[in-house]
Design an enzyme around this catalytic site. Structure first.
Site, PDB file in Angstrom:
ATOM      1  CD  GLU A 127      -1.140   3.958   3.967  1.00 19.20           C
ATOM      2  OE1 GLU A 127      -1.020   2.949   2.962  1.00 19.20           O
ATOM      3  OE2 GLU A 127      -2.097   3.921   4.615  1.00 19.20           O
ATOM      4  CG  HIS A 176      -2.078  -1.015   1.378  1.00 18.95           C
ATOM      5  ND1 HIS A 176      -2.886  -1.424   2.342  1.00 18.95           N
ATOM      6  CD2 HIS A 176      -2.311  -2.051   0.304  1.00 18.95           C
ATOM      7  CE1 HIS A 176      -3.693  -2.356   2.104  1.00 18.95           C
ATOM      8  NE2 HIS A 176      -3.085  -2.573   0.628  1.00 18.95           N
ATOM      9  CB  CYS A 225      -5.659  -0.739   5.727  1.00 19.42           C
ATOM     10  SG  CYS A 225      -4.154  -1.259   5.534  1.00 19.42           S
ATOM     11  CB  CYS A 281      -0.978   0.755   6.110  1.00 20.90           C
ATOM     12  SG  CYS A 281      -0.585   0.208   4.491  1.00 20.90           S
TER      13      CYS A 281
HETATM   14 ZN   LIG Z   1      -2.719  -0.211   4.022  1.00 25.00          ZN
END
Ligand SMILES: [Zn+2]
Length: 141
Positions: free
Chosen positions: A51, A49, A74, A83
């Protein structure tokens, strides 16, 4: 300054499409001492993701650094680790989030993980601009 770096995160988030789908195209910028030290965006499903992508590009200490991300990190482990937990473990000074995630697994839970870890969180920076770009990719009720 917060708006400038969030605008940068929004700009680079556009690189995430189309490979990131069905995940939303998110951008992340890490700023230390007023300088961008790493950038990331959502990769293919199962890969980083935004991040995690940015965190993987900067190994240094984040205690004096701020992380800008267009969407709430998330909170849950899906195809990839959470994350919010990954950010919490790196202990940045602040995490600046533009908009909250409408996914029922998130909806503030990602923010809460960071705050419980003692990290200052700010939300709503450039929210109108980010919403225009991101809302059609988010969870719809
Ligand atoms: Zn994430």
């Amino acid at each position: 300054m917060d708006k400038k770096f969030m605008a940068r995160a929004l700009l680079i988030s556009q690189k995430a499409l189309p490979d990131c789908q069905p995940n939303p195209p998110v951008g992340c910028v890490i700023v230390c001492d007023g300088e961008i030290v790493a950038e990331g965006y959502t990769r293919k499903p199962g890969e980083y993701h935004a991040e995690a992508d940015a965190l993987s590009r900067f190994a240094g200490d984040l205690s004096e650094c701020d992380v800008y991300v267009t969407l709430e990190p998330c909170s849950f482990t899906g195809r990839t680790p959470s994350c919010a937990k990954a950010l919490a473990s790196r202990r940045p000074r602040r995490v600046i989030v533009s908009i909250l995630d409408s996914d029922p697994r998130n909806q503030g839970a990602g923010i809460q993980i960071l705050q419980c870890a003692g990290i200052a969180v700010e939300t709503g920076i450039l929210a109108d601009d980010v919403n225009i770009w991101l809302s059609s990719y988010l969870y719809q009720c």
